[in-house]
Design a protein around this motif. Structure first.
Motif, PDB file in Angstrom:
ATOM      1  N   SER A 362       0.829  -1.213   0.000  1.00 51.13           N
ATOM      2  CA  SER A 362       0.000   0.000   0.000  1.00 51.13           C
ATOM      3  C   SER A 362       0.858   1.256   0.000  1.00 51.13           C
ATOM      4  O   SER A 362       0.565   2.226  -0.697  1.00 51.13           O
ATOM      5  CB  SER A 362      -0.935  -0.002   1.212  1.00 51.13           C
ATOM      6  N   ILE A 363       1.929   1.253   0.781  1.00 49.03           N
ATOM      7  CA  ILE A 363       2.812   2.429   0.833  1.00 49.03           C
ATOM      8  C   ILE A 363       3.517   2.617  -0.502  1.00 49.03           C
ATOM      9  O   ILE A 363       3.620   3.736  -1.012  1.00 49.03           O
ATOM     10  CB  ILE A 363       3.830   2.283   1.972  1.00 49.03           C
ATOM     11  N   VAL A 364       4.010   1.514  -1.070  1.00 47.46           N
ATOM     12  CA  VAL A 364       4.691   1.605  -2.374  1.00 47.46           C
ATOM     13  C   VAL A 364       3.745   2.176  -3.430  1.00 47.46           C
ATOM     14  O   VAL A 364       4.117   3.061  -4.208  1.00 47.46           O
ATOM     15  CB  VAL A 364       5.209   0.220  -2.807  1.00 47.46           C
ATOM     16  N   GLU A 365       2.507   1.678  -3.475  1.00 46.17           N
ATOM     17  CA  GLU A 365       1.546   2.171  -4.461  1.00 46.17           C
ATOM     18  C   GLU A 365       1.178   3.626  -4.190  1.00 46.17           C
ATOM     19  O   GLU A 365       0.967   4.400  -5.128  1.00 46.17           O
ATOM     20  CB  GLU A 365       0.299   1.281  -4.451  1.00 46.17           C
ATOM     21  N   LEU A 366       1.116   4.019  -2.908  1.00 45.97           N
ATOM     22  CA  LEU A 366       0.847   5.413  -2.566  1.00 45.97           C
ATOM     23  C   LEU A 366       1.973   6.311  -3.057  1.00 45.97           C
ATOM     24  O   LEU A 366       1.748   7.460  -3.441  1.00 45.97           O
ATOM     25  CB  LEU A 366       0.680   5.553  -1.049  1.00 45.97           C
ATOM     26  N   MET A 367       3.176   5.783  -3.100  1.00 43.90           N
ATOM     27  CA  MET A 367       4.331   6.531  -3.601  1.00 43.90           C
ATOM     28  C   MET A 367       4.417   6.508  -5.128  1.00 43.90           C
ATOM     29  O   MET A 367       5.314   7.107  -5.700  1.00 43.90           O
ATOM     30  CB  MET A 367       5.627   5.943  -3.017  1.00 43.90           C
ATOM     31  N   GLY A 368       3.487   5.793  -5.766  1.00 37.93           N
ATOM     32  CA  GLY A 368       3.496   5.723  -7.226  1.00 37.93           C
ATOM     33  C   GLY A 368       4.385   4.641  -7.782  1.00 37.93           C
ATOM     34  O   GLY A 368       4.752   4.671  -8.965  1.00 37.93           O
ATOM     35  N   GLY A 369       4.736   3.659  -6.945  1.00 43.06           N
ATOM     36  CA  GLY A 369       5.649   2.608  -7.379  1.00 43.06           C
ATOM     37  C   GLY A 369       4.990   1.255  -7.525  1.00 43.06           C
ATOM     38  O   GLY A 369       3.772   1.121  -7.544  1.00 43.06           O
ATOM     39  N   ASP A 370       5.838   0.224  -7.596  1.00 39.68           N
ATOM     40  CA  ASP A 370       5.371  -1.149  -7.783  1.00 39.68           C
ATOM     41  C   ASP A 370       6.229  -2.067  -6.925  1.00 39.68           C
ATOM     42  O   ASP A 370       7.385  -1.749  -6.613  1.00 39.68           O
ATOM     43  CB  ASP A 370       5.470  -1.544  -9.260  1.00 39.68           C
TER      44      ASP A 370
END
Length: 396
Positions: A362-370
């Motif tokens: 969830s944090i990675v996706e919130l940062m725009g990552g994968d």
């Protein structure tokens, strides 16, 4: 047939009359649409099979009758049928959707198209096409009802998530305060010589308290993410120092199992990047402690490389690899779901809530990552995630 109808037919030329006959033959076989002609005053002149099926009248019952009898009493009270004909003459056509009445008195929803017919500039009648839209209207009403139910459900879920978030936030705060005291005092006792048995008991209390505090933090983060209240801070920080701290933090646990902790940042990784240092540290620690937990012998590698760099954008790829038990392809599909572990025995053998990887994703996706994993059973695992960092995001 009315006098008005007779006059209209008398006014037709032989050629026009032949066309009228052809028209009757053409539309008589159309069964899905009511297609008929009205004279200039609105009296029915022709009647096809579709009109008979839709309205319930046979040709002998309806020809010569005024078309207003297909309308509801409310529509007739405001002179709506006559207004339709006037609008059709004014604009060249008139189309609407509305209720119509069958012979048996049942009401249905229909689409109506009225077109004026002229011969040498003189109005000779109207072509009227009616289509039954009852099933479509039922489907639309059902969709609207479903949409309302869905909207109400979403509102209720959002409210429930908000309540859960507030509850967990309050409970976590109330519990963390005494937990911090327990952890602090227990840690002090670990430095005392209380005897072999007592030292072991104190050490177990200390470790259990830390795990409980981590579980509380994970639950609070999970609730914040579900309610959309987890925010990021964008500040410059040294990425190499962060990875070095992570390695140092997991080293004591790794040394208990005689694991080697290593890893480097590639030479082209920038000294400073702009992002949320706290959340990035959280992801790396989640992955790294998991690697230690599921590795009996061998190494833990924590590194970073540059995937892309242009203008103010830097995409970094972080990896945490181990030589542990590995993960099957089937289990990899559910690995990042909340409260998921490889199987029930995993929880009993290794412990944990199964929230760490879900929160990390969830944090990675919130940062725009994968984020993802590469692994085979018995051959360790490599967890990776990529984050785009932009200088323009920086708050300082």
């Amino acid at each position: 047939m009315s006098i008005q109808q007779s006059q209209s037919f008398d006014d037709l030329s032989k050629e026009d009359y032949q066309r009228e006959i052809i028209f009757k033959l053409l539309v008589s076989g159309v069964k899905d649409y009511a297609i008929f002609m009205l004279d200039p005053q609105g009296y029915v002149m022709t009647w096809n099979e579709g009109a008979e099926r839709l309205n319930g009248y046979s040709s002998s019952e309806i020809i010569g009758k005024h078309f207003s009898q297909f309308y509801t009493e409310d529509a007739k009270a405001i002179n709506h049928p006559a207004n339709e004909l006037e609008l059709a003459k004014k604009f060249g056509r008139y189309e609407e959707e509305g209720f119509r009445v069958r012979k048996d008195g049942t009401i249905f929803w229909s689409n109506v198209l009225i077109t004026p017919i002229y011969n040498e500039g003189k109005l000779i009648g109207f072509a009227k096409v009616t289509r039954d839209l009852s099933e479509r209207r039922k489907a639309e009403q059902q969709r609207e009802a479903d949409a309302r139910v869905l909207a109400e459900t979403v509102t209720q879920l959002q409210s429930a998530l908000e309540i859960k978030s507030r509850f967990l936030s309050t409970i976590s705060h109330e519990v963390r305060t005494p937990m911090a005291g327990i952890i602090g005092m227990t840690e002090l006792l670990t430095f005392e010589d209380l005897g072999a048995n007592n030292n072991q008991i104190v050490s177990s209390i200390f470790e259990s308290s830390k795990r409980l505090l981590q579980l509380l933090n994970d639950l609070l983060d999970s609730a914040r993410m579900e309610s959309g209240k987890l925010s990021l801070e964008y500040r410059r920080f040294p990425i190499r120092a962060l990875l070095g701290d992570v390695r140092q933090l997991i080293r004591p646990e790794a040394e208990k199992k005689k694991l080697v902790v290593s890893g480097v940042c590639a030479a082209d990784v920038p000294e400073l990047i702009c992002g949320d240092e706290l959340r990035l540290r959280q992801i790396l620690l989640n992955l790294s402690f998991n690697a230690v937990k599921f590795t009996a012998s061998g190494t833990i590698n924590i590194g970073c490389t540059v995937r892309q760099r242009r203008d103010d954008l830097t995409v970094l790829r972080f990896i945490v690899s181990d030589t542990g038990i590995g993960i099957s392809p089937a289990d990899q599909q559910k690995l990042f779901q909340p409260f998921e572990q490889l199987h029930s025995s995993t929880s009993r053998l290794y412990g944990g809530s199964g929230l760490g990887l879900s929160i990390s994703r969830s944090i990675v996706e919130l940062m725009g990552g994968d984020i993802g994993v590469e692994s085979n059973v018995g051959h360790g695992a490599t967890f990776w995630f990529e984050i785009p960092f932009r200088e323009t995001n920086c708050q300082t």
